[in-house]
Write a protein that holds these residues in place. Sequence first.
Motif, PDB file in Angstrom:
ATOM      1  N   THR A   1      24.731  49.182 -93.371  1.00 18.60           N
ATOM      2  CA  THR A   1      25.467  47.925 -93.484  1.00 18.60           C
ATOM      3  C   THR A   1      25.859  47.585 -94.913  1.00 18.60           C
ATOM      4  O   THR A   1      26.698  46.713 -95.122  1.00 18.60           O
ATOM      5  CB  THR A   1      24.607  46.775 -92.921  1.00 18.60           C
ATOM      6  N   ILE A   2      25.261  48.258 -95.894  1.00 19.14           N
ATOM      7  CA  ILE A   2      25.557  47.999 -97.301  1.00 19.14           C
ATOM      8  C   ILE A   2      26.400  49.155 -97.831  1.00 19.14           C
ATOM      9  O   ILE A   2      25.908  50.284 -97.936  1.00 19.14           O
ATOM     10  CB  ILE A   2      24.264  47.846 -98.126  1.00 19.14           C
ATOM     11  N   PRO A   3      27.669  48.926 -98.166  1.00 15.47           N
ATOM     12  CA  PRO A   3      28.512  50.039 -98.632  1.00 15.47           C
ATOM     13  C   PRO A   3      27.994  50.689 -99.901  1.00 15.47           C
ATOM     14  O   PRO A   3      28.145  51.905-100.085  1.00 15.47           O
ATOM     15  CB  PRO A   3      29.878  49.368 -98.853  1.00 15.47           C
TER      16      PRO A   3
ATOM     17  N   ILE B   1      27.704  42.601 -84.787  1.00 14.04           N
ATOM     18  CA  ILE B   1      28.275  42.356 -86.110  1.00 14.04           C
ATOM     19  C   ILE B   1      27.381  43.004 -87.147  1.00 14.04           C
ATOM     20  O   ILE B   1      26.171  42.733 -87.194  1.00 14.04           O
ATOM     21  CB  ILE B   1      28.407  40.847 -86.398  1.00 14.04           C
ATOM     22  N   LYS B   2      27.961  43.852 -87.979  1.00 11.90           N
ATOM     23  CA  LYS B   2      27.201  44.495 -89.041  1.00 11.90           C
ATOM     24  C   LYS B   2      26.955  43.509 -90.182  1.00 11.90           C
ATOM     25  O   LYS B   2      27.822  42.721 -90.534  1.00 11.90           O
ATOM     26  CB  LYS B   2      27.956  45.720 -89.568  1.00 11.90           C
ATOM     27  N   GLN B   3      25.763  43.585 -90.721  1.00 12.54           N
ATOM     28  CA  GLN B   3      25.438  42.756 -91.876  1.00 12.54           C
ATOM     29  C   GLN B   3      26.288  43.178 -93.074  1.00 12.54           C
ATOM     30  O   GLN B   3      26.536  44.367 -93.284  1.00 12.54           O
ATOM     31  CB  GLN B   3      23.948  42.910 -92.209  1.00 12.54           C
ATOM     32  N   TYR B   4      26.734  42.210 -93.857  1.00 12.71           N
ATOM     33  CA  TYR B   4      27.559  42.418 -95.045  1.00 12.71           C
ATOM     34  C   TYR B   4      28.927  42.983 -94.703  1.00 12.71           C
ATOM     35  O   TYR B   4      29.569  43.616 -95.536  1.00 12.71           O
ATOM     36  CB  TYR B   4      26.862  43.334 -96.063  1.00 12.71           C
ATOM     37  N   GLY B   5      29.370  42.768 -93.470  1.00  7.82           N
ATOM     38  CA  GLY B   5      30.716  43.179 -93.107  1.00  7.82           C
ATOM     39  C   GLY B   5      31.695  42.025 -93.270  1.00  7.82           C
ATOM     40  O   GLY B   5      31.524  41.119 -94.097  1.00  7.82           O
ATOM     41  N   GLU B   6      32.753  42.069 -92.493  1.00  2.37           N
ATOM     42  CA  GLU B   6      33.757  41.007 -92.549  1.00  2.37           C
ATOM     43  C   GLU B   6      33.317  39.812 -91.711  1.00  2.37           C
ATOM     44  O   GLU B   6      32.518  39.932 -90.778  1.00  2.37           O
ATOM     45  CB  GLU B   6      35.106  41.529 -92.032  1.00  2.37           C
TER      46      GLU B   6
ATOM     47  N   GLN C   1      16.297  45.105 -96.757  1.00  5.96           N
ATOM     48  CA  GLN C   1      15.671  45.102 -95.432  1.00  5.96           C
ATOM     49  C   GLN C   1      16.705  44.978 -94.311  1.00  5.96           C
ATOM     50  O   GLN C   1      16.397  45.212 -93.140  1.00  5.96           O
ATOM     51  CB  GLN C   1      14.645  43.974 -95.306  1.00  5.96           C
ATOM     52  N   TYR C   2      17.951  44.581 -94.660  1.00  8.82           N
ATOM     53  CA  TYR C   2      19.015  44.482 -93.669  1.00  8.82           C
ATOM     54  C   TYR C   2      19.920  45.706 -93.692  1.00  8.82           C
ATOM     55  O   TYR C   2      21.093  45.623 -93.317  1.00  8.82           O
ATOM     56  CB  TYR C   2      19.852  43.226 -93.913  1.00  8.82           C
ATOM     57  N   LEU C   3      19.384  46.836 -94.144  1.00 10.83           N
ATOM     58  CA  LEU C   3      20.196  48.043 -94.282  1.00 10.83           C
ATOM     59  C   LEU C   3      20.699  48.538 -92.935  1.00 10.83           C
ATOM     60  O   LEU C   3      21.833  49.017 -92.823  1.00 10.83           O
ATOM     61  CB  LEU C   3      19.379  49.134 -94.981  1.00 10.83           C
ATOM     62  N   TRP C   4      19.872  48.434 -91.913  1.00 13.77           N
ATOM     63  CA  TRP C   4      20.269  48.833 -90.552  1.00 13.77           C
ATOM     64  C   TRP C   4      20.161  47.653 -89.590  1.00 13.77           C
ATOM     65  O   TRP C   4      19.798  47.818 -88.427  1.00 13.77           O
ATOM     66  CB  TRP C   4      19.394  49.985 -90.060  1.00 13.77           C
TER      67      TRP C   4
END
Length: 418
Positions: A255-257, A89-94, A32-35
């Motif tokens: 946000t998810i590679p 800030i992108k989710q699942y980033g640095e 659900q946090y893809l974007w």
Amino acid sequence: GKNCSLLQEMNVIQKQDENCYCYVQNRTIHLQYLWSTLQIKVNSREKFRFEPISEKNNCRNSETVFEFAACAVQVLWKPETCTETFLSIKQYGEDVCFKIQPFKTEPYIVSVKREMLDGKLLFLFVAGIFLFHFANSLSRSAKFFYLSGIILSVLALLVFILLTLKRFIPRHSTFWILMSGSWMISLYFIYCFKENIQWLWSEHRNYLLGYFLAVGITSFAICYQHGPLTTELSITLFTWTLQLTAFILIYCGVTIPQVAYAVIVVSLCSKGLCYPLGAACHIARKMKHHFKPKKMVFKYLTEEEYREQGESETMKALEELRSFCRSPDFPSWIAVSKLRAPHRFAAFVLGSPHISPAETKAHDEQYGIGSSFLEEQLFETRAYSEQDEPANSVHEEDEDNENEMHTQIPFPYATELL
């Protein structure tokens, strides 16, 4: 080595002294946090300095020359002061850390809010999908060629200038060395522009608009002078460049590679499956055409064919009737009791003709050549034709009576036929 304050979702922090803040990413993956992005807003009534803090600022840990150059520029780069700034800030980033340095003893507010659907990320993802699947047709469009030239000149001016002056560089090795350096410098400037786009737009808007306008018009004039791509090799290279750009947009649009990698693999497989799918569709069309029932064609019989078919079908029906009468299921005694001539029926079942010679002779005398029926038809037709000749000579001048006569002539003939 400082103890920074940890930021969490829905936090609203108010302070007035210098401090650093960090947001630590949640490593648990949720689709659900893809974007989804985290929006950090810092505002104050007085100016402050916003300075990002990262482990990359330690230039001794740089592994390549490009990373060292980027690190050195980031150390020397000091953003201008402002009263309000935003950080996405992108989710699942640095993990992200930054420092706030107020110039006066004035409180500032740091607020954290989650945006479940970031329109920019969704736009990049959809644009990447569209660009990949329509790269072949877009590479052959003259309008898209001019638009691509304008975008390339604005974002990577050095690369555009080098491509324009390619004919003046005699050696290919020199050209590719210069191209590599131009791309590295352009990518770094794009990174710096992305990180400071809000500050640049708010403080130097006029210069940005002037740069976009001047470079855009110049690049369009150069592209229009050279004209669109014509050779298949250049079109193929342009198509591959668009597809590579599409992969970059897809990767930056989620946000998810892992999801980005899966979408890229599926896109490549779908592009590769177009050939076997096309072959399968072609074979299916051929099979459908082969097994398609043929359209019925009606053929009109001649008089000779009609007579022969009538005789053959009559003989076939008579044989079927004989076979049925010989079968055990046929009620022979009931049929014999109702017949006027049982002996003739028995002879028919045993193979005799269904018409006697006397009946055949009577039919020929009645309806054959030289019969009375045929003579009556011939004489009546001649009598009516003789009566019509004087009638037509009398009423030649009267058109209405002539029409009446023409309508009355066929009726006696038709009555005789009936």
